[in-house]
Design a protein around this motif. Sequence first.
Motif, PDB file in Angstrom:
ATOM      1  N   ASN A 178      -7.513  -0.572   6.425  1.00 40.45           N
ATOM      2  CA  ASN A 178      -7.294  -1.579   5.390  1.00 40.45           C
ATOM      3  C   ASN A 178      -7.711  -1.085   4.009  1.00 40.45           C
ATOM      4  O   ASN A 178      -8.435  -1.752   3.271  1.00 40.45           O
ATOM      5  CB  ASN A 178      -7.992  -2.897   5.764  1.00 40.45           C
ATOM      6  CG  ASN A 178      -7.404  -4.073   4.993  1.00 40.45           C
ATOM      7  OD1 ASN A 178      -6.343  -3.962   4.379  1.00 40.45           O
ATOM      8  ND2 ASN A 178      -8.102  -5.183   5.000  1.00 40.45           N
ATOM      9  N   ALA A 179      -7.231   0.094   3.706  1.00 41.86           N
ATOM     10  CA  ALA A 179      -7.399   0.726   2.392  1.00 41.86           C
ATOM     11  C   ALA A 179      -8.845   1.128   2.055  1.00 41.86           C
ATOM     12  O   ALA A 179      -9.156   1.427   0.905  1.00 41.86           O
ATOM     13  CB  ALA A 179      -6.799  -0.135   1.295  1.00 41.86           C
TER      14      ALA A 179
ATOM     15  N   ARG B 291      -5.974   9.580   9.104  1.00 37.02           N
ATOM     16  CA  ARG B 291      -7.031   8.674   9.589  1.00 37.02           C
ATOM     17  C   ARG B 291      -8.206   9.472  10.153  1.00 37.02           C
ATOM     18  O   ARG B 291      -9.356   9.132   9.930  1.00 37.02           O
ATOM     19  CB  ARG B 291      -6.498   7.761  10.708  1.00 37.02           C
ATOM     20  CG  ARG B 291      -5.447   6.759  10.276  1.00 37.02           C
ATOM     21  CD  ARG B 291      -5.152   5.767  11.392  1.00 37.02           C
ATOM     22  NE  ARG B 291      -3.997   4.927  11.095  1.00 37.02           N
ATOM     23  CZ  ARG B 291      -2.775   5.156  11.549  1.00 37.02           C
ATOM     24  NH1 ARG B 291      -2.525   6.169  12.371  1.00 37.02           N
ATOM     25  NH2 ARG B 291      -1.779   4.360  11.210  1.00 37.02           N
TER      26      ARG B 291
ATOM     27  N   LYS C   5       0.233   9.557  11.016  1.00 37.94           N
ATOM     28  CA  LYS C   5      -0.843   9.259  10.052  1.00 37.94           C
ATOM     29  C   LYS C   5      -2.255   9.450  10.626  1.00 37.94           C
ATOM     30  O   LYS C   5      -3.230   9.442   9.863  1.00 37.94           O
ATOM     31  CB  LYS C   5      -0.667   7.843   9.485  1.00 37.94           C
ATOM     32  CG  LYS C   5      -1.390   7.680   8.142  1.00 37.94           C
ATOM     33  CD  LYS C   5      -0.938   6.452   7.374  1.00 37.94           C
ATOM     34  CE  LYS C   5      -1.740   5.251   7.717  1.00 37.94           C
ATOM     35  NZ  LYS C   5      -1.410   4.085   6.869  1.00 37.94           N
TER      36      LYS C   5
ATOM     37  N   LYS D 191       0.820  -1.214   0.000  1.00 38.84           N
ATOM     38  CA  LYS D 191       0.000   0.000   0.000  1.00 38.84           C
ATOM     39  C   LYS D 191       0.856   1.267   0.000  1.00 38.84           C
ATOM     40  O   LYS D 191       0.457   2.274  -0.552  1.00 38.84           O
ATOM     41  CB  LYS D 191      -0.948  -0.015   1.204  1.00 38.84           C
ATOM     42  CG  LYS D 191      -2.033  -1.114   1.042  1.00 38.84           C
ATOM     43  CD  LYS D 191      -3.095  -1.029   2.103  1.00 38.84           C
ATOM     44  CE  LYS D 191      -2.631  -1.619   3.395  1.00 38.84           C
ATOM     45  NZ  LYS D 191      -3.201  -2.920   3.735  1.00 38.84           N
TER      46      LYS D 191
ATOM     47  N   THR E  14      -3.090   5.036   2.955  1.00 41.51           N
ATOM     48  CA  THR E  14      -4.331   4.290   3.138  1.00 41.51           C
ATOM     49  C   THR E  14      -4.592   4.155   4.631  1.00 41.51           C
ATOM     50  O   THR E  14      -3.673   4.248   5.442  1.00 41.51           O
ATOM     51  CB  THR E  14      -4.273   2.873   2.521  1.00 41.51           C
ATOM     52  OG1 THR E  14      -3.288   2.116   3.224  1.00 41.51           O
ATOM     53  CG2 THR E  14      -3.955   2.876   1.051  1.00 41.51           C
ATOM     54  N   ALA E  15      -5.845   3.940   4.966  1.00 42.49           N
ATOM     55  CA  ALA E  15      -6.204   3.670   6.369  1.00 42.49           C
ATOM     56  C   ALA E  15      -7.388   2.718   6.371  1.00 42.49           C
ATOM     57  O   ALA E  15      -8.098   2.600   5.366  1.00 42.49           O
ATOM     58  CB  ALA E  15      -6.555   4.958   7.093  1.00 42.49           C
TER      59      ALA E  15
HETATM   60  N1  ASP Z   1      -2.035   0.424   7.117  1.00 39.80           N
HETATM   61  C1  ASP Z   1      -3.444   0.191   7.181  1.00 39.80           C
HETATM   62  C2  ASP Z   1      -4.108   0.410   5.826  1.00 39.80           C
HETATM   63  O1  ASP Z   1      -3.482   0.474   4.863  1.00 39.80           O
HETATM   64  C3  ASP Z   1      -4.158   0.888   8.266  1.00 39.80           C
HETATM   65  C4  ASP Z   1      -3.549   1.958   9.092  1.00 39.80           C
HETATM   66  O2  ASP Z   1      -2.369   2.276   9.025  1.00 39.80           O
HETATM   67  O3  ASP Z   1      -4.309   2.542   9.860  1.00 39.80           O
HETATM   68  O4  ASP Z   1      -5.263   0.560   5.610  1.00 39.80           O
END
Ligand code: ASP
Length: 242
Positions: free
Chosen positions: A37-38, A221, A217, A12, A34-35
């Motif tokens: 799970n994308a 988010r 991040k 990702k 991404t956050a």
């Molecule tokens: N790495 C995760 C995602 O790609 C989630 C996150 O970092 O919060 O969605």
Amino acid sequence: MNKKYELIYEGKAKKVFSHDDPDKVIIEFKDDATAFNALKKDKFEGKGKLNCLISARIFELLKNNNIPTHFIKLKNENTMISQKIKIIPLEIVLRNKAYGSLCKQTTIESGTDLTKPLIDIYLKNDELNDPLITKDRIELMNIISSKDLELVIDLTLKINGILKSFFRNIQIQLVDFKLEFGYDDKNKIVLGDEISPDNCRLWDLNQKNDTIVSLDKDRFRNDLGGLIEAYSEINRRINDFI
Ligand code: ASP
Ligand code: TMP
């Protein structure tokens, strides 16, 4: 990236390319974010470069403290050369303070200082949404031996000690972070992936009151804005300190 390098894997936030030396890889940091799970996606110009530079500095710091890592050297601002490792499909999260999913899944109040670091282990599997996993399930699935799991946990605790005091020196509180480990060509466990504001919660200690200022991040988010400014501030403080 030059055509002669073959794309081995795309995640990702990073792309992994082959290297002339089969024991090495080239890792390119992407601007994508991404956050959840994308489920949530965006692009931030300059994020890849900042995460690559920050990770390189932190890997150097860890190396100087006898932590084995996959990092070899920077190739350019958003690309590093690393040892080729076989990633262990576990995400090792260490928490110094209760926040994020810990508070969503338990009755522990957000912001509680934990008397000892909590280690939560997740199965690295996007299809299953990276579920929280137990030591017994890890053994049942034959992911790694219990001896290697103890080694990974021990390394994670040591890394926490090093990073916590390093970040405190630059007026940052290390709330929690996620690590990934792998086996190198000699079957030795080394730290892989990245250590950056994408996978650490970093709170600014330069605040007069109790307001939480996330320099990580969570800005994306939680729709706080100013992601590049926050990552640049982390990079600036690291460079001013080292
Ligand atoms: N790495 C995760 C995602 O790609 C989630 C996150 O970092 O919060 O969605
Ligand atoms: P969590 O509170 O959402 O479980 O996150 C704990 C820490 O792990 C936080 O610093 C963000 C990091 N993390 C990742 O790097 N990747 C992920 O996929 C998740 C869920 C968390």
